[in-house]
Design an enzyme around this catalytic site. Sequence first.
Site, short mmCIF file in Angstrom:
data_model
loop_
_atom_site.label_atom_id
_atom_site.label_comp_id
_atom_site.label_asym_id
_atom_site.label_seq_id
_atom_site.Cartn_x
_atom_site.Cartn_y
_atom_site.Cartn_z
CD GLU A 188 -34.28 -8.21 -29.89
OE1 GLU A 188 -35.12 -9.02 -29.47
OE2 GLU A 188 -33.57 -7.51 -29.13
CD GLU A 236 -33.64 -0.49 -17.18
OE1 GLU A 236 -33.32 -0.97 -18.29
OE2 GLU A 236 -34.67 -0.82 -16.57
CG ASP A 264 -30.85 -3.32 -22.22
OD1 ASP A 264 -31.16 -3.69 -21.08
OD2 ASP A 264 -31.50 -2.46 -22.85
CE1 TYR A 267 -29.90 -11.29 -24.27
CE2 TYR A 267 -28.00 -9.93 -23.71
CZ TYR A 267 -28.66 -11.15 -23.67
OH TYR A 267 -28.09 -12.23 -23.03
CD GLN A 275 -35.86 0.94 -21.75
OE1 GLN A 275 -36.48 1.03 -20.70
NE2 GLN A 275 -34.85 0.11 -21.92
CB CYS A 310 -34.43 -4.42 -16.38
SG CYS A 310 -34.45 -6.15 -16.90
CG ASN A 344 -33.81 2.82 -26.82
OD1 ASN A 344 -34.40 3.86 -27.09
ND2 ASN A 344 -33.31 2.58 -25.62
#
Length: 366
Positions: free
Chosen positions: A236, A355, A296, A215, A186, A321, A220
């Site tokens: 992922e 976002e 995400d 994802y 990010q 996003c 994070n």
Amino acid sequence: MSLNPVEISNYPAILENKASAVTALFSDLALPTPTVFPSEPAHYRLRAEFRLWHDKGSAYYAMFDPAEPKIPVRVDQFAIASKAIYDLMPVLLEKLNSQQTLSKRLFQVEFLSTLSGDMLVSLIYHRRLDEEWELLARDLANALKIQIIGRSKKQKVVLDRDYVLEELQIDSERYLYHQYEGGFTQPNGKLNATMISWAKARVGENTHADLLELYCGNGNFTIPLATKFRKVLATEISKTSVKAAHENFALNAATNIEVLRMSSEELTSALNKVRTFHRLRHIDLDSYNINTVLVDPPRAGLDDNTRHLITGFANILYISCNPETLYRDLQILIQTHNVDAFALFDQFPYTQHMESGVFLTRRVKS
């Protein structure tokens, strides 16, 4: 031509207009009024990259206007960059211009900084890098107290390490992250911490239930949210992100997370028992008591199968996003779930990007 400076004094009005436009997009869905989280108006961006344009024996940072892609726009100051990048840019440029071995056929410079003070600079060339370059680059790295990577076609020279160490303060807890050159992170560090804090508050305490995260990137969200659940199952597809995620789990002593290198579509097939995967041979999917799912996704949003899968869970935490694909996906999700919270995070000030975060809970059947 040079880059126009950011009009910091206009930021509140710009944000208000952007937030109003995004909110209006969801007007027919009867969502809660969003909580809007502003960015710092300057020095918020932890990553930046520039072309290095050579002219009359010296070079300068440049960017390009898509409308005139062949004309370099000189960048002498970049106010949206983190203070560390902002301060380093002229010093580094002076050093590069003073040493031909370092500047010769150098065409791009990339900066990756952290809130905790670490800095990685990638120097990208149109020539092969030799021992002389490496010796001078080491001297430069030591003089500026930064990490340097050299790149050219089919060549990557890592002088020390190819990642930065980030430290995020989330509420009262401290989390550490390896963030790799070329991996996704990010860019707005303070807003990222705010997003994670918001997400933790939404999910509450679920120590007898489990979280599914699609994802997950480098962990994070995964690591802070893992403190709220018994176990976490995450997916992922990026090799770099999976490598970083495993390292970050170890850095934070997070022992209740399993990350799988597979797409959300593949895991959907596995959970629905449509397909079996050799990669899951050590995982007992039936042992998970998943009550919350975190998605995400990329700008394209969720695929049809994943969208259908997540409606089977009690709670959905959706970080987006792209408001347009979030709107599309919510049209399906609100058929089974209520939207309990809606937030807008201005990760990218002075742009049209916003976002979003939405927390949904499944309606009880009457």
